[in-house]
Motif scaffolding. Structure first.
Motif, PDB file in Angstrom:
ATOM      1  N   ARG A  59     -17.544  50.266-129.750  1.00 16.79           N
ATOM      2  CA  ARG A  59     -17.186  49.780-128.399  1.00 16.79           C
ATOM      3  C   ARG A  59     -17.270  50.919-127.386  1.00 16.79           C
ATOM      4  NH1 ARG A  59     -11.784  48.940-128.991  1.00 16.79           N
ATOM      5  NH2 ARG A  59     -12.150  46.976-130.059  1.00 16.79           N
ATOM      6  N   ASP A  60     -16.730  52.083-127.757  1.00 22.30           N
ATOM      7  CA  ASP A  60     -16.773  53.234-126.842  1.00 22.30           C
ATOM      8  C   ASP A  60     -18.213  53.668-126.571  1.00 22.30           C
ATOM      9  OD1 ASP A  60     -14.069  53.186-126.777  1.00 22.30           O
ATOM     10  OD2 ASP A  60     -13.772  54.885-128.143  1.00 22.30           O
ATOM     11  N   GLN A  61     -19.000  53.692-127.652  1.00 21.07           N
ATOM     12  CA  GLN A  61     -20.399  54.107-127.495  1.00 21.07           C
ATOM     13  C   GLN A  61     -21.139  53.132-126.574  1.00 21.07           C
ATOM     14  OE1 GLN A  61     -23.403  55.825-130.390  1.00 21.07           O
ATOM     15  NE2 GLN A  61     -23.720  53.640-130.773  1.00 21.07           N
ATOM     16  N   VAL A  62     -20.926  51.842-126.792  1.00 21.00           N
ATOM     17  CA  VAL A  62     -21.612  50.816-125.991  1.00 21.00           C
ATOM     18  C   VAL A  62     -21.188  50.930-124.526  1.00 21.00           C
ATOM     19  CG1 VAL A  62     -21.800  48.326-125.583  1.00 21.00           C
ATOM     20  CG2 VAL A  62     -22.026  49.243-127.905  1.00 21.00           C
ATOM     21  N   ALA A  63     -19.908  51.158-124.300  1.00 24.23           N
ATOM     22  CA  ALA A  63     -19.439  51.304-122.909  1.00 24.23           C
ATOM     23  C   ALA A  63     -20.167  52.472-122.233  1.00 24.23           C
ATOM     24  CB  ALA A  63     -17.924  51.529-122.888  1.00 24.23           C
ATOM     25  N   GLY A  64     -20.328  53.564-122.959  1.00 21.30           N
ATOM     26  CA  GLY A  64     -21.024  54.726-122.402  1.00 21.30           C
ATOM     27  C   GLY A  64     -22.485  54.420-122.103  1.00 21.30           C
ATOM     28  N   VAL A  65     -23.133  53.720-123.051  1.00 21.00           N
ATOM     29  CA  VAL A  65     -24.556  53.378-122.890  1.00 21.00           C
ATOM     30  C   VAL A  65     -24.744  52.441-121.693  1.00 21.00           C
ATOM     31  CG1 VAL A  65     -26.381  51.998-123.968  1.00 21.00           C
ATOM     32  CG2 VAL A  65     -25.219  53.771-125.295  1.00 21.00           C
ATOM     33  N   LEU A  66     -23.851  51.477-121.547  1.00 23.91           N
ATOM     34  CA  LEU A  66     -23.971  50.520-120.430  1.00 23.91           C
ATOM     35  C   LEU A  66     -23.739  51.227-119.094  1.00 23.91           C
ATOM     36  CD1 LEU A  66     -22.095  47.404-121.854  1.00 23.91           C
ATOM     37  CD2 LEU A  66     -24.566  47.751-121.656  1.00 23.91           C
ATOM     38  N   ALA A  67     -22.775  52.127-119.074  1.00 26.50           N
ATOM     39  CA  ALA A  67     -22.490  52.842-117.827  1.00 26.50           C
ATOM     40  C   ALA A  67     -23.685  53.699-117.420  1.00 26.50           C
ATOM     41  CB  ALA A  67     -21.239  53.707-118.011  1.00 26.50           C
ATOM     42  N   GLN A  68     -24.374  54.214-118.435  1.00 31.51           N
ATOM     43  CA  GLN A  68     -25.561  55.041-118.186  1.00 31.51           C
ATOM     44  C   GLN A  68     -26.723  54.194-117.672  1.00 31.51           C
ATOM     45  OE1 GLN A  68     -26.185  57.206-121.818  1.00 31.51           O
ATOM     46  NE2 GLN A  68     -27.870  58.368-120.903  1.00 31.51           N
TER      47      GLN A  68
ATOM     48  N   VAL B 129     -17.680  47.554-111.916  1.00 29.69           N
ATOM     49  CA  VAL B 129     -18.206  48.641-111.089  1.00 29.69           C
ATOM     50  C   VAL B 129     -19.710  48.471-110.836  1.00 29.69           C
ATOM     51  CG1 VAL B 129     -16.433  50.280-111.802  1.00 29.69           C
ATOM     52  CG2 VAL B 129     -18.604  50.224-113.042  1.00 29.69           C
ATOM     53  N   GLY B 130     -20.219  47.295-111.209  1.00 26.62           N
ATOM     54  CA  GLY B 130     -21.599  46.967-110.859  1.00 26.62           C
ATOM     55  C   GLY B 130     -22.635  47.522-111.812  1.00 26.62           C
ATOM     56  N   ALA B 131     -22.216  48.027-112.975  1.00 24.94           N
ATOM     57  CA  ALA B 131     -23.200  48.562-113.920  1.00 24.94           C
ATOM     58  C   ALA B 131     -23.897  47.414-114.647  1.00 24.94           C
ATOM     59  CB  ALA B 131     -22.533  49.514-114.887  1.00 24.94           C
ATOM     60  N   GLY B 132     -24.988  47.761-115.316  1.00 25.45           N
ATOM     61  CA  GLY B 132     -25.900  46.734-115.811  1.00 25.45           C
ATOM     62  C   GLY B 132     -25.527  46.013-117.078  1.00 25.45           C
ATOM     63  N   VAL B 133     -24.578  45.097-116.995  1.00 26.33           N
ATOM     64  CA  VAL B 133     -24.356  44.161-118.097  1.00 26.33           C
ATOM     65  C   VAL B 133     -24.317  42.762-117.485  1.00 26.33           C
ATOM     66  CG1 VAL B 133     -21.842  44.595-118.040  1.00 26.33           C
ATOM     67  CG2 VAL B 133     -22.862  43.505-120.033  1.00 26.33           C
ATOM     68  N   HIS B 134     -25.084  41.860-118.085  1.00 25.83           N
ATOM     69  CA  HIS B 134     -25.263  40.552-117.458  1.00 25.83           C
ATOM     70  C   HIS B 134     -24.442  39.439-118.092  1.00 25.83           C
ATOM     71  CE1 HIS B 134     -29.014  42.841-116.571  1.00 25.83           C
ATOM     72  NE2 HIS B 134     -28.720  42.405-115.367  1.00 25.83           N
ATOM     73  N   ALA B 135     -24.162  39.552-119.379  1.00 27.05           N
ATOM     74  CA  ALA B 135     -23.458  38.451-120.040  1.00 27.05           C
ATOM     75  C   ALA B 135     -22.709  38.946-121.264  1.00 27.05           C
ATOM     76  CB  ALA B 135     -24.448  37.361-120.434  1.00 27.05           C
ATOM     77  N   VAL B 136     -21.707  38.160-121.637  1.00 30.19           N
ATOM     78  CA  VAL B 136     -20.950  38.383-122.866  1.00 30.19           C
ATOM     79  C   VAL B 136     -21.265  37.219-123.796  1.00 30.19           C
ATOM     80  CG1 VAL B 136     -18.659  38.674-123.871  1.00 30.19           C
ATOM     81  CG2 VAL B 136     -19.090  39.446-121.524  1.00 30.19           C
TER      82      VAL B 136
ATOM     83  N   ASP C 196     -12.633  44.498-126.526  1.00 32.32           N
ATOM     84  CA  ASP C 196     -14.084  44.337-126.265  1.00 32.32           C
ATOM     85  C   ASP C 196     -14.298  43.765-124.870  1.00 32.32           C
ATOM     86  OD1 ASP C 196     -14.560  45.143-128.877  1.00 32.32           O
ATOM     87  OD2 ASP C 196     -15.236  43.171-129.602  1.00 32.32           O
ATOM     88  N   LEU C 197     -13.577  42.671-124.596  1.00 37.54           N
ATOM     89  CA  LEU C 197     -13.776  41.977-123.316  1.00 37.54           C
ATOM     90  C   LEU C 197     -13.385  42.879-122.142  1.00 37.54           C
ATOM     91  CD1 LEU C 197     -14.763  39.064-122.623  1.00 37.54           C
ATOM     92  CD2 LEU C 197     -12.371  38.555-122.084  1.00 37.54           C
ATOM     93  N   ALA C 198     -12.266  43.583-122.308  1.00 39.36           N
ATOM     94  CA  ALA C 198     -11.794  44.460-121.227  1.00 39.36           C
ATOM     95  C   ALA C 198     -12.815  45.561-120.931  1.00 39.36           C
ATOM     96  CB  ALA C 198     -10.444  45.071-121.607  1.00 39.36           C
ATOM     97  N   ALA C 199     -13.415  46.111-121.983  1.00 40.05           N
ATOM     98  CA  ALA C 199     -14.390  47.198-121.788  1.00 40.05           C
ATOM     99  C   ALA C 199     -15.594  46.690-120.999  1.00 40.05           C
ATOM    100  CB  ALA C 199     -14.835  47.749-123.148  1.00 40.05           C
ATOM    101  N   ILE C 200     -16.066  45.492-121.335  1.00 37.14           N
ATOM    102  CA  ILE C 200     -17.256  44.962-120.639  1.00 37.14           C
ATOM    103  C   ILE C 200     -16.904  44.589-119.200  1.00 37.14           C
ATOM    104  CG2 ILE C 200     -19.024  43.168-120.643  1.00 37.14           C
ATOM    105  CD1 ILE C 200     -18.402  43.013-123.733  1.00 37.14           C
TER     106      ILE C 200
END
Ligand code: COA
Ligand code: MG
Length: 299
Positions: free
Chosen positions: A50-59, A92-99, A82-86
């Motif tokens: 989860r932490d790794q994915v959050a970092g990758v998405l923020a990047q 903050v407008g970073a690139g994740v479109h759906a859960v 999981d939900l809170a991280a996404i």
């Protein structure tokens, strides 16, 4: 005439714990990716993934690819985090479109998660995708898909989980998929009734691209918008199977042009080379042309 079309021909799963796969995804020619925190990640690796994915998405850096995260199921100890991280990343407008929510069996679950996302401050552009992967979900696919009419549910796409369906039902996964064909078609109809899109399940034997190609072609014929994938080698044949062939688009443009002629303005039906065409056929043609144009615009 149509809402802008977002091609979803090829949507590649990758384990959220696999940094090499996440890095590669930024350059793969798939229409979307599903970063998995559920089945592809072992329980002891859930938090670090989860932490790794959050970092990758923020990047970011995923370009035109639609980015989806499959969270752990709503009843699991990992779901809330999981939900809170996404939601935090989306806020903050970073690139994740759906859960993508696993094992959905009722529309209420989507509304509950939708309200949770609202409370977490996720923008309404963050959508929900629902896995249809249990007998109950297939039987209730219509109710689930109709949740898309309620904005609270944020539902945009159904995703078939055929491995879990095989496990839960006893039906075998065979070439041609006769044991599951009626379920798959039922889910396509349900999605359309709800006005949403629907993606086929995965083909496990990723070295067998011939069999995979046949399954893609059959899925496209059934009306699926695309297929979920497990390996990069599956992307090109999948894109091809779900792209309207050039000859079809040429014929579609010709048909539209005939209906657009002034002398045909009042006609509901006409014939070309001994074949009947109604205005609905021109509508279908326009939709296919719009999809082909959207695909071409991806370059
Ligand atoms: N996403 C992105 N890249 C992937 C990938 C995927 N799903 N699967 C493989 N790759 C990459 C590998 O990292 C490797 O890259 P490299 O050669 O540049 O280092 C390359 O593609 C070739 O991979 P290969 O050696 O053929 O496969 P593998 O043994 O590394 O992986 C799987 C095989 C099945 C473990 C892997 O494809 C996978 O994890 N798939 C997704 C599984 C999943 O998410 N399941 C849950 C939903 S069903
Ligand atoms: Mg599953």
């Amino acid at each position: 005439m149509f809402a802008p079309i977002r091609p979803r021909r090829s949507v590649l799963y990758m384990p959220g714990s696999n940094s090499r796969a996440l890095e590669k995804a930024r350059s793969l020619p798939c229409d979307g990716i599903i970063i998995d925190l559920e089945d592809a990640v072992a329980p002891e690796a859930k938090a670090s993934a989860r932490d790794q994915v959050a970092g990758v998405l923020a990047q970011g850096g995923f370009g035109r690819r639609e980015v989806v995260v499959r969270v752990n199921g709503t009843g699991t100890p990992w779901f809330d985090a999981d939900l809170a991280a996404i939601a935090q990343i989306a806020a903050v407008g970073a690139g994740v479109h759906a859960v993508l929510i696993p094992k959905v069996v009722d529309p209420e679950t989507l509304r509950v998660v939708g309200r949770q996302l609202e409370a977490l401050g996720a923008p309404s552009s963050l959508r929900l995708w629902a896995m249809i992967e249990t007998p109950l979900a297939v039987l209730r696919a219509l109710d689930i898909a109709l949740a898309a009419r309620d904005p609270v549910a944020r539902l945009a796409v159904l995703v078939l989980g055929t491995n879990d369906l095989a496990k839960e039902s006893g039906a075998q996964i065979l070439p041609g998929r006769a044991p599951m064909a009626s379920w798959l078609s039922h889910c396509v109809l349900a999605a359309r009734a709800g006005g949403i899109e629907v993606l086929d399940g995965v083909w496990n034997d990723f070295r067998d691209l011939d069999g995979f190609g046949r399954e893609c072609a059959a899925a496209a014929q059934m009306g699926f918008d695309g297929k979920t994938l497990i390996h990069p080698s599956q992307i090109a044949p999948c894109n091809e199977a779900f792209s309207p062939p050039e000859a079809e688009i040429a014929a579609a443009r010709a048909l539209i042009a005939v209906f657009d002629r002034p002398e045909n303005a009042a006609k509901g039906v006409l014939q070309i080379d001994g074949r009947m065409y109604e205005r609905m056929h021109a509508d279908i043609a326009r939709k296919r042309v719009a999809l082909a144009d959207a695909i071409a615009a991806r370059g």
